[in-house]
Design a protein around this motif. Structure first.
Motif, PDB file in Angstrom:
ATOM      1  N   GLN A   1       0.835  -1.192   0.000  1.00  0.00           N
ATOM      2  CA  GLN A   1       0.000   0.000   0.000  1.00  0.00           C
ATOM      3  C   GLN A   1       0.871   1.244   0.000  1.00  0.00           C
ATOM      4  O   GLN A   1       1.695   1.432   0.892  1.00  0.00           O
ATOM      5  CB  GLN A   1      -0.912   0.014   1.230  1.00  0.00           C
ATOM      6  CG  GLN A   1      -1.864  -1.155   1.311  1.00  0.00           C
ATOM      7  CD  GLN A   1      -2.891  -1.150   0.189  1.00  0.00           C
ATOM      8  OE1 GLN A   1      -3.296  -0.097  -0.293  1.00  0.00           O
ATOM      9  NE2 GLN A   1      -3.317  -2.327  -0.215  1.00  0.00           N
ATOM     10  N   CYS A   2       0.680   2.084  -0.983  1.00  0.00           N
ATOM     11  CA  CYS A   2       1.454   3.324  -1.046  1.00  0.00           C
ATOM     12  C   CYS A   2       1.047   4.283   0.058  1.00  0.00           C
ATOM     13  O   CYS A   2       1.848   5.100   0.512  1.00  0.00           O
ATOM     14  CB  CYS A   2       1.245   3.973  -2.415  1.00  0.00           C
ATOM     15  SG  CYS A   2       2.236   5.441  -2.707  1.00  0.00           S
ATOM     16  N   ALA A   3      -0.196   4.177   0.526  1.00  0.00           N
ATOM     17  CA  ALA A   3      -0.716   5.110   1.520  1.00  0.00           C
ATOM     18  C   ALA A   3      -0.614   4.532   2.929  1.00  0.00           C
ATOM     19  O   ALA A   3      -0.986   3.384   3.165  1.00  0.00           O
ATOM     20  CB  ALA A   3      -2.173   5.454   1.217  1.00  0.00           C
ATOM     21  N   ARG A   4      -0.096   5.339   3.868  1.00  0.00           N
ATOM     22  CA  ARG A   4      -0.143   4.980   5.272  1.00  0.00           C
ATOM     23  C   ARG A   4      -1.427   5.544   5.880  1.00  0.00           C
ATOM     24  O   ARG A   4      -1.987   6.543   5.398  1.00  0.00           O
ATOM     25  CB  ARG A   4       1.082   5.504   6.017  1.00  0.00           C
ATOM     26  CG  ARG A   4       2.363   4.779   5.624  1.00  0.00           C
ATOM     27  CD  ARG A   4       3.527   5.168   6.516  1.00  0.00           C
ATOM     28  NE  ARG A   4       3.338   4.727   7.884  1.00  0.00           N
ATOM     29  CZ  ARG A   4       3.591   3.485   8.319  1.00  0.00           C
ATOM     30  NH1 ARG A   4       4.027   2.564   7.479  1.00  0.00           N
ATOM     31  NH2 ARG A   4       3.398   3.166   9.588  1.00  0.00           N
ATOM     32  N   THR A   5      -1.885   4.885   6.963  1.00  0.00           N
ATOM     33  CA  THR A   5      -3.159   5.227   7.594  1.00  0.00           C
ATOM     34  C   THR A   5      -2.939   5.697   9.024  1.00  0.00           C
ATOM     35  O   THR A   5      -2.101   5.148   9.739  1.00  0.00           O
ATOM     36  CB  THR A   5      -4.090   3.994   7.600  1.00  0.00           C
ATOM     37  OG1 THR A   5      -4.254   3.511   6.270  1.00  0.00           O
ATOM     38  CG2 THR A   5      -5.448   4.332   8.182  1.00  0.00           C
TER      39      THR A   5
END
Length: 327
Positions: A30-34
């Motif tokens: 996943q390129c996006a962190r949450t």
């Protein structure tokens, strides 16, 4: 001490003391962190400040002047049953997944492709690792992340290196996955809480059938030992004219044998993020050595900071092969 700020319109508010718990997480695929957290809110208690936390508001998490997370509110949830607002935020990587585009690249390096895509969409870049490998590829309606990751996947077949795409603050970085300078040692009796190791063949590939562009069979690349032990589990790849995909078929076999999933819980450390490495020393499970972090979860609750890490013996990347060869 972790500090949290939220910016609504032109007003920046320090919400550090209003956040009961928070979770910061990421995954190599996943390129996006949450970032998710519970924000104190009460319609009756006047001692609790009212913070809107509008959708699209900018949320920043900082530890000792180091920005751990900078992203946007994407979800809010309120209930009359409690005095909190549950908030979910994503960093700028979400826009790499949510935006699609079409490109035709001829004899361009992954680093040039990345810079072109980012320039077109106003994305600021930091470290963009150089490969020197030129590729040609047509992309039709592919996500920005898939375009960049495909370019680096194709390069990795030649360089034999693995690459990781992620944001650091407002900058997109593409770096080589390697042993990091801040690799932490995690061991029983000190910072390790527990460890679990699971063996699985559910994702095994032990034979790869190679076909040409007209779906005519060329040959098999296989692991006879694994076929004898576990039965035939075959994948398929199509080989373009003038290419030899034997190495790619072998890589599929190498990366999809008996899978060992390792999960550890340990005292928190901000260095433990996906794409990085840790050294684990645990005698009961026999875990000794260097491991790559596939996913990480950081949780702050009631003054306690913990990590949950999913580890891998192998250095793998999120391989993508979208688009097509130019004709």
């Amino acid at each position: 001490m972790v500090k949290m700020l939220i910016k609504n319109n032109n007003e920046t508010i320090d919400i550090s003391n209003m956040v009961q718990q928070k979770t910061w997480s990421g995954d190599y695929q996943q390129c996006a962190r949450t970032l998710s957290f519970s924000l104190l809110s009460s319609p009756t208690d006047t001692d609790i400040p009212f913070v809107k936390g509008e959708l699209g508001s900018i949320v920043t998490m900082i530890q000792e002047d180091r920005v751990l997370f900078e992203g946007y509110v994407f979800e809010r949830s309120k209930s009359t049953a409690n005095n909190t607002i549950d908030v979910v935020c994503y960093d700028r990587g979400i826009f790499m997944k949510r935006n699609k585009a079409s490109y035709k690249f001829t004899n361009q390096t992954p680093e040039a492709i990345t810079k072109r895509v980012c320039a077109d969409f106003g994305i600021n870049t930091g470290e963009i690792v150089s490969t020197g490998i030129k590729i040609s590829r047509n992309f039709l309606g592919s996500t920005l992340y898939d375009i960049i990751q495909t370019a680096y996947t194709l390069a990795s077949f030649e360089t034999k290196k693995k690459y990781h795409t992620a944001f650091k603050g407002s900058l997109l970085n593409v770096s080589e996955k390697n042993v990091t300078d801040d690799t932490l040692v995690i061991k029983g009796g000190t910072n390790l809480i527990d460890a679990t190791m699971t063996d699985s063949i559910s994702g095994m590939i032990n034979q790869v059938a190679i076909y040409d562009k007209n779906d005519k069979f060329i040959r098999n690349v296989k692991n006879d030992g694994l076929i004898k032990l576990y039965g035939l589990m075959q994948d398929y790849i199509r080989q373009p004219d003038g290419e030899n995909y034997g190495d790619r078929a072998q890589e599929l076999l190498d990366n999809n044998g008996v899978q060992q999933r390792i999960t550890i819980n340990n005292l928190g450390n901000i260095a433990n993020v996906s794409g990085g490495t840790v050294i684990v020393q645990e005698p009961h499970t026999g875990l000794y050595g260097l491991f790559y972090i596939d996913s990480d979860t950081h949780t702050w609750r009631n003054g306690v900071y913990l990590n949950k890490l999913v580890l891998n013996f192998k250095n793998i990347m999120d391989e993508k092969e979208v688009g097509s060869m130019p004709t």
